[in-house]
Write an enzyme that holds these catalytic residues in place. Structure first.
Site, PDB file in Angstrom:
ATOM      1  N   ASP A  16      -5.134  -3.097  -3.084  1.00  0.00           N
ATOM      2  CA  ASP A  16      -4.967  -2.015  -4.218  1.00  0.00           C
ATOM      3  C   ASP A  16      -5.935  -1.679  -5.370  1.00  0.00           C
ATOM      4  O   ASP A  16      -6.438  -2.938  -5.991  1.00  0.00           O
ATOM      5  CB  ASP A  16      -3.709  -1.589  -4.746  1.00  0.00           C
ATOM      6  CG  ASP A  16      -3.026  -0.371  -5.107  1.00  0.00           C
ATOM      7  OD1 ASP A  16      -3.974   0.646  -4.795  1.00  0.00           O
ATOM      8  OD2 ASP A  16      -2.089  -0.291  -5.808  1.00  0.00           O
ATOM      9  N   ASN A  64       0.099   7.166   2.803  1.00  0.00           N
ATOM     10  CA  ASN A  64      -1.186   7.656   2.301  1.00  0.00           C
ATOM     11  C   ASN A  64      -1.794   9.023   2.930  1.00  0.00           C
ATOM     12  O   ASN A  64      -2.523   9.607   2.714  1.00  0.00           O
ATOM     13  CB  ASN A  64      -2.227   6.526   2.798  1.00  0.00           C
ATOM     14  CG  ASN A  64      -2.139   5.303   1.971  1.00  0.00           C
ATOM     15  OD1 ASN A  64      -2.586   4.165   2.290  1.00  0.00           O
ATOM     16  ND2 ASN A  64      -1.626   5.497   0.627  1.00  0.00           N
TER      17      ASN A  64
HETATM   18  C1  IPE Z   1      -0.554   0.708  -0.752  1.00  0.00           C
HETATM   19  O1  IPE Z   1      -1.226   1.319  -1.917  1.00  0.00           O
HETATM   20  C2  IPE Z   1      -1.233   1.006   0.411  1.00  0.00           C
HETATM   21  C3  IPE Z   1      -2.177   0.193   0.589  1.00  0.00           C
HETATM   22  C4  IPE Z   1      -3.203  -0.563  -0.010  1.00  0.00           C
HETATM   23  C5  IPE Z   1      -3.295   0.653   1.785  1.00  0.00           C
HETATM   24  P1  IPE Z   1      -0.851   2.655  -2.666  1.00  0.00           P
HETATM   25  O2  IPE Z   1      -1.822   3.138  -3.424  1.00  0.00           O
HETATM   26  O3  IPE Z   1      -0.826   3.655  -1.286  1.00  0.00           O
HETATM   27  O4  IPE Z   1       0.590   2.587  -2.927  1.00  0.00           O
HETATM   28  P2  IPE Z   1       1.344   3.538  -4.220  1.00  0.00           P
HETATM   29  O5  IPE Z   1       1.448   4.728  -3.834  1.00  0.00           O
HETATM   30  O6  IPE Z   1       0.850   2.849  -5.350  1.00  0.00           O
HETATM   31  O7  IPE Z   1       2.877   2.724  -4.213  1.00  0.00           O
HETATM   32  C1  IPE Z   2      -6.395   1.205  -2.247  1.00  0.00           C
HETATM   33  O1  IPE Z   2      -6.630   1.860  -3.406  1.00  0.00           O
HETATM   34  C2  IPE Z   2      -6.837   1.713  -0.699  1.00  0.00           C
HETATM   35  C3  IPE Z   2      -5.795   2.527  -0.230  1.00  0.00           C
HETATM   36  C4  IPE Z   2      -4.613   2.834  -0.718  1.00  0.00           C
HETATM   37  C5  IPE Z   2      -6.185   2.948   1.043  1.00  0.00           C
HETATM   38  P1  IPE Z   2      -5.999   3.119  -3.789  1.00  0.00           P
HETATM   39  O2  IPE Z   2      -6.845   4.252  -3.126  1.00  0.00           O
HETATM   40  O3  IPE Z   2      -4.651   3.196  -3.694  1.00  0.00           O
HETATM   41  O4  IPE Z   2      -6.544   3.090  -5.403  1.00  0.00           O
HETATM   42  P2  IPE Z   2      -5.769   3.276  -6.734  1.00  0.00           P
HETATM   43  O5  IPE Z   2      -4.426   2.641  -6.518  1.00  0.00           O
HETATM   44  O6  IPE Z   2      -5.637   4.892  -6.787  1.00  0.00           O
HETATM   45  O7  IPE Z   2      -6.621   2.915  -7.896  1.00  0.00           O
HETATM   46 MG    MG Z   3      -3.080   2.595  -5.091  1.00  0.00          MG
END
Ligand code: IPE
Ligand code: IPE
Ligand code: MG
Length: 243
Positions: A16, A64
């Site tokens: 993340d 997502n």
């Molecule tokens: C969790 O991260 C999913 C992945 C890393 C693929 P998110 O960024 O989607 O989670 P939330 O929305 O902060 O809980």
């Molecule tokens: C993790 O990074 C990747 C996925 C969830 C696919 P994020 O896209 O959630 O990055 P942040 O949390 O917005 O920084």
């Molecule tokens: Mg995220």
């Protein structure tokens, strides 16, 4: 790496922080996801050098889909790119690749690519890379329940035969041992619907580092923290048992 990894077979990572990494640099979120793939490559390499057997990474969650279509399509394209660029090397290195999650709603070419990656590496035994893609733990539990209910309906199982083992085996992650350690980057303290059944007794480590910055040093740090933990599984530590 010393013996920090001695008794650890499986690390799961919630990768993340790609978006925040990009935002801090005034770049589009896509740039963060691209650098996230580099971090994944570094992490796979680092894990292969250890006695670890499994690395599981959360790369796209069932939630997502709430993101803008352009971001979803760029995340799908990165999976395409990763498989196209890295599959040959992973296969040569003896890595068994599995993609765990719902297959519904995925574009045909992605489905074919998943089949290809799994097919070409199915007999490998050196290391396991498990990619949670279009994965949601609640979906996994519901699918497992449906499969078990179907077996009861056909008379193959009686309701009283349902055990935790049968439940575990019915999961997408059925063949994979439970993670010893779950790491989440980016300073968030939540599970976001990841492996809820499987992490019942995993050690949890939350790190501030944003995923695109993650590398071998962070992995070593996480393993060091793991090594200091006392996994009791509801029992007592060895010393207490002796007293
Ligand atoms: C969790 O991260 C999913 C992945 C890393 C693929 P998110 O960024 O989607 O989670 P939330 O929305 O902060 O809980
Ligand atoms: C993790 O990074 C990747 C996925 C969830 C696919 P994020 O896209 O959630 O990055 P942040 O949390 O917005 O920084
Ligand atoms: Mg995220």
């Amino acid at each position: 790496m010393g013996d920090a990894s001695a008794d650890i077979k499986h690390i799961a990572i919630i990768m993340d922080g790609n978006g925040r990494w990009a935002k801090q640099r005034g770049l589009p979120r896509q740039a963060g996801h691209e650098r996230g793939v580099e971090a994944l490559r570094r992490t796979v390499r680092a894990c292969q050098g250890l006695s670890l057997q499994h690395l599981t990474v959360f790369s796209f969650s069932s939630e997502n889909w709430k993101r803008p279509a352009a971001e979803i399509s760029s995340l799908f394209s990165l999976l395409r790119l990763y498989v196209q660029q890295d599959l040959k090397k992973l296969a040569q290195d003896g890595v068994k690749v599995r993609v765990l999650g719902s297959r519904s709603g995925l574009p045909d070419d992605i489905l074919k690519l998943i089949e290809k990656a799994e097919g070409q590496t199915a007999h490998n035994t050196e290391f396991n890379l498990n990619i949670a893609f279009n994965y949601g733990s609640r979906d996994e539990l519901v699918e497992a329940s449906r499969a078990i209910a179907q077996r009861v309906k056909t008379g193959e199982l009686q309701p009283e035969d349902i055990t935790t083992d049968i439940f575990s085996e019915s999961m997408w992650f059925g063949e994979i041992p439970d993670p010893d350690l779950l790491v989440r980057t980016s300073g968030e303290y939540r599970l976001s619907n990841f492996l809820l059944w499987q992490i019942a007794y995993s050690e949890l480590v939350f790190m501030d580092c944003l995923w695109p910055d993650f590398g071998e040093e962070h992995l070593k740090d996480a393993l060091g923290i793991y090594k200091c933990r006392d996994r009791r599984y509801g029992g007592l530590t060895v010393n207490e048992t002796e007293n």
